[in-house]
Each structure stands twice: as C-alpha cells, then as structure tokens.
Scaffold this motif. Structure first.
Motif, PDB file in Angstrom:
ATOM      1  N   GLN A   1      12.372   9.772  14.336  1.00 23.44           N
ATOM      2  CA  GLN A   1      11.796   9.110  13.168  1.00 23.44           C
ATOM      3  C   GLN A   1      10.288   9.307  13.159  1.00 23.44           C
ATOM      4  O   GLN A   1       9.614   9.082  14.163  1.00 23.44           O
ATOM      5  CB  GLN A   1      12.112   7.608  13.154  1.00 23.44           C
ATOM      6  CG  GLN A   1      11.585   6.920  11.893  1.00 23.44           C
ATOM      7  CD  GLN A   1      11.877   5.424  11.856  1.00 23.44           C
ATOM      8  OE1 GLN A   1      12.583   4.902  12.732  1.00 23.44           O
ATOM      9  NE2 GLN A   1      11.353   4.728  10.855  1.00 23.44           N
ATOM     10  N   ILE A   2       9.776   9.723  11.998  1.00 22.94           N
ATOM     11  CA  ILE A   2       8.343   9.960  11.871  1.00 22.94           C
ATOM     12  C   ILE A   2       7.681   9.059  10.832  1.00 22.94           C
ATOM     13  O   ILE A   2       6.452   8.963  10.782  1.00 22.94           O
ATOM     14  CB  ILE A   2       8.053  11.434  11.509  1.00 22.94           C
ATOM     15  CG1 ILE A   2       8.734  11.814  10.195  1.00 22.94           C
ATOM     16  CG2 ILE A   2       8.472  12.364  12.632  1.00 22.94           C
ATOM     17  CD1 ILE A   2       8.361  13.215   9.691  1.00 22.94           C
ATOM     18  N   GLY A   3       8.496   8.377   9.977  1.00 29.91           N
ATOM     19  CA  GLY A   3       7.918   7.523   8.948  1.00 29.91           C
ATOM     20  C   GLY A   3       8.971   6.704   8.242  1.00 29.91           C
ATOM     21  O   GLY A   3      10.131   6.638   8.673  1.00 29.91           O
ATOM     22  N   GLU A   4       8.549   6.088   7.134  1.00 32.04           N
ATOM     23  CA  GLU A   4       9.446   5.264   6.324  1.00 32.04           C
ATOM     24  C   GLU A   4       9.309   5.642   4.861  1.00 32.04           C
ATOM     25  O   GLU A   4       8.218   6.019   4.402  1.00 32.04           O
ATOM     26  CB  GLU A   4       9.104   3.774   6.483  1.00 32.04           C
ATOM     27  CG  GLU A   4       9.289   3.227   7.885  1.00 32.04           C
ATOM     28  CD  GLU A   4       8.860   1.769   7.991  1.00 32.04           C
ATOM     29  OE1 GLU A   4       8.277   1.248   6.999  1.00 32.04           O
ATOM     30  OE2 GLU A   4       9.090   1.154   9.050  1.00 32.04           O
ATOM     31  N   VAL A   5      10.404   5.581   4.139  1.00 36.58           N
ATOM     32  CA  VAL A   5      10.382   5.821   2.695  1.00 36.58           C
ATOM     33  C   VAL A   5       9.464   4.799   2.040  1.00 36.58           C
ATOM     34  O   VAL A   5       9.463   3.617   2.385  1.00 36.58           O
ATOM     35  CB  VAL A   5      11.804   5.732   2.090  1.00 36.58           C
ATOM     36  CG1 VAL A   5      11.746   5.794   0.562  1.00 36.58           C
ATOM     37  CG2 VAL A   5      12.676   6.849   2.635  1.00 36.58           C
ATOM     38  N   GLY A   6       8.640   5.259   1.081  1.00 39.26           N
ATOM     39  CA  GLY A   6       7.716   4.369   0.391  1.00 39.26           C
ATOM     40  C   GLY A   6       7.616   4.707  -1.087  1.00 39.26           C
ATOM     41  O   GLY A   6       8.487   5.373  -1.660  1.00 39.26           O
TER      42      GLY A   6
ATOM     43  N   MET B   1      12.365  18.431  -2.789  1.00 43.17           N
ATOM     44  CA  MET B   1      13.488  17.600  -3.214  1.00 43.17           C
ATOM     45  C   MET B   1      13.112  16.139  -3.060  1.00 43.17           C
ATOM     46  O   MET B   1      12.364  15.773  -2.144  1.00 43.17           O
ATOM     47  CB  MET B   1      14.743  17.910  -2.380  1.00 43.17           C
ATOM     48  CG  MET B   1      15.334  19.279  -2.637  1.00 43.17           C
ATOM     49  SD  MET B   1      16.914  19.531  -1.775  1.00 43.17           S
ATOM     50  CE  MET B   1      17.972  18.419  -2.702  1.00 43.17           C
ATOM     51  N   ASP B   2      13.632  15.305  -3.952  1.00 45.38           N
ATOM     52  CA  ASP B   2      13.367  13.866  -3.911  1.00 45.38           C
ATOM     53  C   ASP B   2      14.619  13.127  -3.466  1.00 45.38           C
ATOM     54  O   ASP B   2      15.712  13.333  -4.011  1.00 45.38           O
ATOM     55  CB  ASP B   2      12.944  13.358  -5.295  1.00 45.38           C
ATOM     56  CG  ASP B   2      11.604  13.927  -5.731  1.00 45.38           C
ATOM     57  OD1 ASP B   2      10.851  14.365  -4.850  1.00 45.38           O
ATOM     58  OD2 ASP B   2      11.326  13.960  -6.941  1.00 45.38           O
ATOM     59  N   PHE B   3      14.456  12.253  -2.460  1.00 46.49           N
ATOM     60  CA  PHE B   3      15.555  11.440  -1.945  1.00 46.49           C
ATOM     61  C   PHE B   3      15.244   9.973  -2.244  1.00 46.49           C
ATOM     62  O   PHE B   3      14.336   9.392  -1.640  1.00 46.49           O
ATOM     63  CB  PHE B   3      15.703  11.641  -0.442  1.00 46.49           C
ATOM     64  CG  PHE B   3      16.081  13.041  -0.044  1.00 46.49           C
ATOM     65  CD1 PHE B   3      17.412  13.399   0.115  1.00 46.49           C
ATOM     66  CD2 PHE B   3      15.104  13.998   0.172  1.00 46.49           C
ATOM     67  CE1 PHE B   3      17.758  14.687   0.492  1.00 46.49           C
ATOM     68  CE2 PHE B   3      15.440  15.285   0.552  1.00 46.49           C
ATOM     69  CZ  PHE B   3      16.780  15.644   0.706  1.00 46.49           C
ATOM     70  N   ALA B   4      15.984   9.386  -3.175  1.00 50.26           N
ATOM     71  CA  ALA B   4      15.751   7.989  -3.556  1.00 50.26           C
ATOM     72  C   ALA B   4      16.415   7.055  -2.544  1.00 50.26           C
ATOM     73  O   ALA B   4      17.601   7.205  -2.229  1.00 50.26           O
ATOM     74  CB  ALA B   4      16.291   7.730  -4.950  1.00 50.26           C
ATOM     75  N   SER B   5      15.638   6.094  -2.034  1.00 45.25           N
ATOM     76  CA  SER B   5      16.154   5.127  -1.064  1.00 45.25           C
ATOM     77  C   SER B   5      15.250   3.910  -1.054  1.00 45.25           C
ATOM     78  O   SER B   5      14.178   3.903  -1.687  1.00 45.25           O
ATOM     79  CB  SER B   5      16.214   5.768   0.329  1.00 45.25           C
ATOM     80  OG  SER B   5      16.880   4.923   1.241  1.00 45.25           O
ATOM     81  N   ASN B   6      15.661   2.897  -0.339  1.00 47.46           N
ATOM     82  CA  ASN B   6      14.866   1.670  -0.287  1.00 47.46           C
ATOM     83  C   ASN B   6      13.601   1.879   0.538  1.00 47.46           C
ATOM     84  O   ASN B   6      13.575   2.700   1.462  1.00 47.46           O
ATOM     85  CB  ASN B   6      15.678   0.542   0.346  1.00 47.46           C
ATOM     86  CG  ASN B   6      16.864   0.131  -0.522  1.00 47.46           C
ATOM     87  OD1 ASN B   6      16.778   0.170  -1.757  1.00 47.46           O
ATOM     88  ND2 ASN B   6      17.957  -0.255   0.123  1.00 47.46           N
ATOM     89  N   ILE B   7      12.567   1.117   0.191  1.00 43.65           N
ATOM     90  CA  ILE B   7      11.339   1.154   0.974  1.00 43.65           C
ATOM     91  C   ILE B   7      11.644   0.698   2.405  1.00 43.65           C
ATOM     92  O   ILE B   7      12.354  -0.280   2.618  1.00 43.65           O
ATOM     93  CB  ILE B   7      10.268   0.241   0.343  1.00 43.65           C
ATOM     94  CG1 ILE B   7       9.791   0.830  -0.989  1.00 43.65           C
ATOM     95  CG2 ILE B   7       9.074   0.057   1.292  1.00 43.65           C
ATOM     96  CD1 ILE B   7       8.761  -0.028  -1.705  1.00 43.65           C
TER      97      ILE B   7
END
Length: 323
Positions: free
Chosen positions: A267-272, A205-211
């Motif tokens: 938390q393991i990472g950030e949206v990119g 699944m794709d979750f669109a969000s800010n970087i």
C-alpha cells in the motif's frame, strides 16, 4: 643423297665449266635457308595458335572461366544469405526485442555503409574486376550486418537473463482491487472533459471508490514523487526501471516517502478527491519510456482471462472522465 652440282657455259671456249661456290656463298646459302625455315616455322605457329590456340593459353582461359563461375556462384550465395539475414533482422526488431519492450536497432546503424569506394581500388586491375569488386562489397556488407546482429542477440540474451527481475518491476496488477471498486469510471483514450465538456485525451484509467480505500503499487520500484501535482492533487509517481513509470493521482493520503523502495502489492496511499476531480476516485497512469500507455494492458497478473477481457471492454468505453 647426292649434292647438287652447278655448271656455267663459257662462250669463249664453247664448253660448260663446273662452278665451285665460295665459302661466302656457302654461308649465305645456309643463312638464307635458315631464315626461310624460321619464317615458315613462325608463320605455321601463328596459324596454329590462331586457329587452335596454345595449350597454356587454353588452360589459362579455362582457369579464368572457372574463377568467374566461382565468383558468380559466391555472389548468388551471398544474396541468399542476405535474404535469410533480413528475415532474422525483422524477427529481432519485431519479435525478440519487442518481447522485452526494447527499441529496434536504428536503420542508420543496421544498414550503415561499409566505407569509401576507394578501398576497392586495388582490385581494379584484376581480370573480371567488376564482378570481383561487387562480390567483395557484398561480403563486406554482409559481414558488418552479421556483426551488428550478433551484438543485438547478445543484448537480447542479457534481457532474457534479466527477465525474472524485470517481471517484478513491470506494472501488472490493479492499483485498486475489484472488491473496493464502485466502478471503473473511464478508460484510456479520448474522452469528454467533465469540467470543460470538450473532448480530450485521457492518459490513464479512473477507479471510483470510497475515500480512504487502499491504493497499491503495481510493480517493484522507487518513489520519485509523493507530493502535490498541478491538476492531479496529491500524487505519487513510481519509477519501476526498465523504462516503466506509474502515476497515482487525487490521493487522500500518502503511505510512502520520496526515495522509498516499494514492492508490488504494497500500500502506497489512499483514494481521495484532491486536485481536479469531480468525485472520490484514483486516477492511474502507466508510462513506457516517457510515453503514456493503456493501463488495461498491465493487469494480467491480477485478473482471470474473463475478467481481463471485461476490463479491456470497460477501458474502451467513451464515457466521461472524473478528472
């Protein structure tokens, strides 16, 4: 009773003379009568047995008939028990083991044979041997299946005892909370590739969000990859144990390292927007025993029933993917 007296006519004297039998004649006469009596007695006995049977013969016949009846009853009861066992086996494979996502027992093991037919040769010479051998085979086969089923229930019991720890490791929340989402761009299934314009299978699944939006691990586990992965860009893979893995792709940054233990919600990472991506988003996958599964099935701890139902509808959309 008077003894019989025998006379013989003498033509020379023209008189009847009394006959006195010799000892030999007496013995012969006695022997002849004895033999006649024995023959008559045997004939009478044979006739009686033929028409009426003997007491011990009748008793043996009744005993054999009773034994045969008991074997027939035993055979029917084993058939009934086999039906009950088959129902238990189906429940075990399709319910009890399914609850814990455990594989059903292979048919090659559950329904394996009971050995060479020669093991029943010692029963061939018995009366009603066919019925006895058939019933013995049923009992042996039933005993083996019960043994296998007993071991399976032992496994299910162990899985039940481990359920508390297992629940901590099963992926069961969204990796990006709703408050950070712009949209769920695409769900699990066949979708249109954004670059090639062709239908392909979308394994997550794709979750669109800010970087820079936080990405959270969805269950306890161990980091097995925190590196660049072809097509996925910066990628993290978590091994949760119990056959579960999750993948987090197109990240902007890592917050964990290889081999690190992580806890659900950490938390393991950030949206990119790294790798094969058409916009900032998180691509998220769930794998069960090496096979991709619909991630929407694993948000039950993070969503209300209404939100979960809405998520399932979103996951079923056939829009374009972002990667």
């Amino acid at each position: 009773m008077k003894r019989k007296v025998f006379y013989r006519y003498n033509p020379q004297t023209l008189t009847y003379e009394r006959i006195y039998p010799s000892t030999k004649d007496k013995i012969f006469t006695i022997f002849r009568h004895l033999i006649s009596g024995i023959v008559v007695g045997i004939a009478a006995l044979v006739a009686f047995v033929y028409f009426f049977g003997t007491p011990w013969g009748e008793a043996q016949k009744k005993e054999m008939q009773l034994m045969r009846t008991q074997y027939e009853i035993l055979s029917k009861r084993t058939d009934e028990i086999s039906k009950v066992l088959r129902d238990i086996q189906q429940r075990d494979d399709n319910l009890y083991r399914a609850i814990f996502h455990a594989d059903p027992i292979p048919s090659s093991i559950r329904y394996s044979g009971i050995g060479a037919p020669a093991r029943y040769d010692y029963l061939i010479d018995l009366s009603s041997s066919d019925l006895i051998i058939q019933t013995t085979k049923k009992i042996d086969y039933l005993s083996k299946q019960i043994y296998i089923q007993s071991n399976s229930f032992d496994d299910v019991l162990k899985m039940a005892k481990n359920q508390k720890d297992r629940l901590k490791h099963i992926p069961s929340i969204q990796p990006v909370p709703d408050k950070y989402l712009k949209q769920v761009a695409s769900g699990y299934g066949t979708r249109i590739d954004p670059i090639y314009g062709t239908a392909r299978f979308h394994a997550g699944m794709d979750f669109a969000s800010n970087i820079g939006t936080p990405v959270y691990v969805t269950g306890d586990g161990t980091v097995t990859l925190a590196d660049w992965k072809q097509g996925y860009g910066k990628c993290i893979i978590i091994d949760h144990g119990y056959g579960y893995q999750t993948l987090y792709a197109h990240l902007n940054d890592y917050k964990v390292r290889l081999g690190q233990k992580v806890t659900r919600g950490e938390q393991i990472g950030e949206v990119g927007n790294t790798g094969k991506s058409t916009g900032p988003h998180l691509h998220y996958e769930v794998h069960v025993k090496g096979q991709p599964d619909n991630p929407a099935k694993y948000y039950f701890m993070d969503l209300s029933p209404e939100e979960y139902d809405k998520m399932l509808q979103i996951a079923a959309n056939h829009g374009q993917v972002m990667d």
